[in-house]
Design an enzyme around this catalytic site. Structure first.
Site, short mmCIF file in Angstrom:
data_model
loop_
_atom_site.label_atom_id
_atom_site.label_comp_id
_atom_site.label_asym_id
_atom_site.label_seq_id
_atom_site.Cartn_x
_atom_site.Cartn_y
_atom_site.Cartn_z
N ALA A 120 -5.73 -1.57 -5.90
CA ALA A 120 -4.61 -1.50 -4.96
C ALA A 120 -4.62 -0.14 -4.29
CB ALA A 120 -3.28 -1.71 -5.68
N SER A 121 -4.09 -0.09 -3.08
CA SER A 121 -3.97 1.18 -2.37
C SER A 121 -2.56 1.25 -1.82
CB SER A 121 -5.00 1.27 -1.23
OG SER A 121 -4.91 2.52 -0.58
N SER A 123 1.14 3.78 -0.97
CA SER A 123 1.45 4.87 -0.06
C SER A 123 1.07 6.23 -0.60
CB SER A 123 2.95 4.86 0.26
OG SER A 123 3.70 4.91 -0.95
N ALA A 125 -0.69 6.74 -3.80
CA ALA A 125 -1.88 6.77 -4.65
C ALA A 125 -2.71 5.51 -4.47
CB ALA A 125 -1.47 6.91 -6.11
N VAL A 127 -5.33 2.88 -6.73
CA VAL A 127 -5.56 2.46 -8.11
C VAL A 127 -6.93 1.83 -8.26
CG1 VAL A 127 -4.75 0.99 -9.99
CG2 VAL A 127 -3.09 2.10 -8.48
N ASP A 278 12.62 1.36 -8.81
CA ASP A 278 11.71 0.93 -7.74
C ASP A 278 11.01 -0.37 -8.13
OD1 ASP A 278 10.63 1.34 -5.19
OD2 ASP A 278 8.83 2.29 -5.98
#
Length: 443
Positions: A120-121, A123, A125, A127, A278
């Site tokens: 995953a990319s 905002s 970082a 991963v 969050d």
């Protein structure tokens, strides 16, 4: 002073460069509109993605808050919840080397394998999955370049713009936009310290252990492979909790999964050092073993137990149409600057007048039908703005962490529409907001 001058010059250059970059991207979008392109959600989403970190976080909030934003914007920003444009692995490798490979070591000494394609990319970082030499499957959360400078600059510009708008358009002040930007700045900057996030995870793990909660899990942190810019955690396997059909592979009752999620989160408000603030669609998953995974503890809040009790009392009073008690709980919640000067009777009358006006306009609200249409979502938005307006007239303000709590309740709104459209989190028997948590706390 000489020692710090190069760093100061570099920081100043980065700030100026970021302002220039922001102006350039915004200017190109304005040019597209000038040439006849429609200024719609799609254009805004493309612009936010080009602007990067800060605006992607704002896009995530839009995507996860269907009760506050028009449907086309909520849908346009869905991609921001899980994926943004990825960075090259070369950058990721450089950060990992700088942070983890000490005393002549290489990444091969630390990891048996690192997957170059990102999982995953987001905002702040990116991963990547990896495997340790002992066979453990882990994920590496690696901070993107210049995140802190970018956010400081972006939010400074946004703050100045909103202040100017409030000055030029006094009618906008009711929304308190500038303080919201200040709040976003504090919270987003806190996300750039992965050491602090690791501690948030440990606090949550301890809460699960103490409360005997086996339905929910969080990732395990590998302290020896964690720094301010790199966070190494155990990998959790599962599916998104907004994909009901995928969930039914691993559970029989998605609504019960939602209830378990709510019960855990409500209990954490009183029994954990902090609460997860969050939990949007990208940060909750149903694991393949049927448990619920809480992810990404970068944004957390803290709320006094008495404030949470007052909040629940206010919600119950609202359901009972007891506006005198609603006003009383609002004051107990420490939502006032000078509580002794608040006229509780006058506040109750204003709340009653406001709610009766809304109910008269929208019969669906009074009948208790879930907010599962665009019209009803718009009415909920109107109700919230009216409450803000009434509160301000009586000197009421919302504490910082209460705003985080409210935002998270709005995030849950999206999950409930998908998994349990008939569930009311404030009255459903499967959801324990105070009872069990209160007893444990007192004990």
């Amino acid at each position: 002073m000489k020692i710090h001058r190069p760093h100061l010059l570099k920081h100043t250059f980065n700030v100026v460069n970021r302002v220039r970059q922001t102006a350039s991207i915004a200017g190109l979008s304005a040019l597209r509109v000038a040439k006849g392109e429609k200024p719609d959600a799609k254009l805004l989403k493309e612009t936010f993605e080009q602007l990067g970190t800060t605006y992607i976080k704002i896009g995530q909030f839009i995507a996860s808050t269907p009760s506050l934003f028009p449907r086309e914007y909520v849908e346009a920003f869905q991609d921001f919840l899980d994926q943004t444009t990825p960075l090259s692995y070369d950058y990721i490798e450089r950060v990992l080397m700088a942070e983890l490979a000490m005393d002549g070591q290489t990444l091969s000494d630390k990891f048996a394998h690192i997957e170059k394609k990102p999982l995953a990319s987001a905002s702040i970082a990116q991963v990547h999955t990896a495997r340790l030499h002992n066979g453990d499957e882990v994920v590496l959360k690696v901070q993107k370049p210049g995140v802190e400078t970018i956010m400081q600059t972006d939010l400074g510009v946004l703050h100045a713009v909103t202040k100017l708008l409030e000055l030029l358009m006094p009618s906008m002040r009711f929304a308190s936009i500038a303080p919201i930007i200040d709040e976003i700045r504090l919270r987003m900057l806190a996300e750039t310290d992965f050491i602090a996030e690791a501690q948030n995870i440990r606090d949550f793990q301890q809460f699960l252990t103490v409360s005997g909660n086996t339905r929910v899990v969080g990732p395990e942190v590998y302290d020896e492979l964690t720094t301010r810019r790199v966070l190494t955690m155990s990998r959790l396997y599962g599916v998104s909790m907004v994909d009901e059909s995928a969930m039914r592979q691993y559970c029989d009752d998605p609504a019960q999964v939602m209830a378990d999620t709510l019960n855990t989160w409500f209990a954490s408000l009183m029994l954990c050092n902090s609460f997860h603030a969050d939990l949007h669609a990208g940060n909750l998953m149903l694991l393949t073993d049927g448990r619920i995974g809480f992810l990404d503890f970068g944004i957390v809040g803290k709320l006094k137990a008495e404030s949470w009790r007052a909040c629940m009392g206010m919600m119950q009073a609202l359901q009972d149409n007891d506006y005198q008690m609603m006003a009383h709980h609002m004051i107990d919640m420490e939502m006032t600057n000078m509580r002794n000067q608040v006229d509780e009777v006058a506040l109750a009358k204003d709340l009653q007048s406001m709610m009766q006006s809304i109910m008269a306009e929208d019969k669906a609200f009074t009948s208790g039908i879930p907010f599962n249409t665009k019209e009803q979502a718009d009415d909920l938005n109107k109700m919230m703005l009216e409450i803000v307006d009434v509160g301000k007239r009586h000197g009421i303000h919302f504490p910082r962490d209460f705003a985080l709590l409210t935002k998270q309740l709005l995030y849950f709104d999206r999950f409930m529409r998908t998994l349990a459209p008939d569930m009311d989190m404030f009255s459903d028997k499967r959801v324990a907001m105070l009872g069990q948590a209160d007893t444990t706390l007192i004990a």
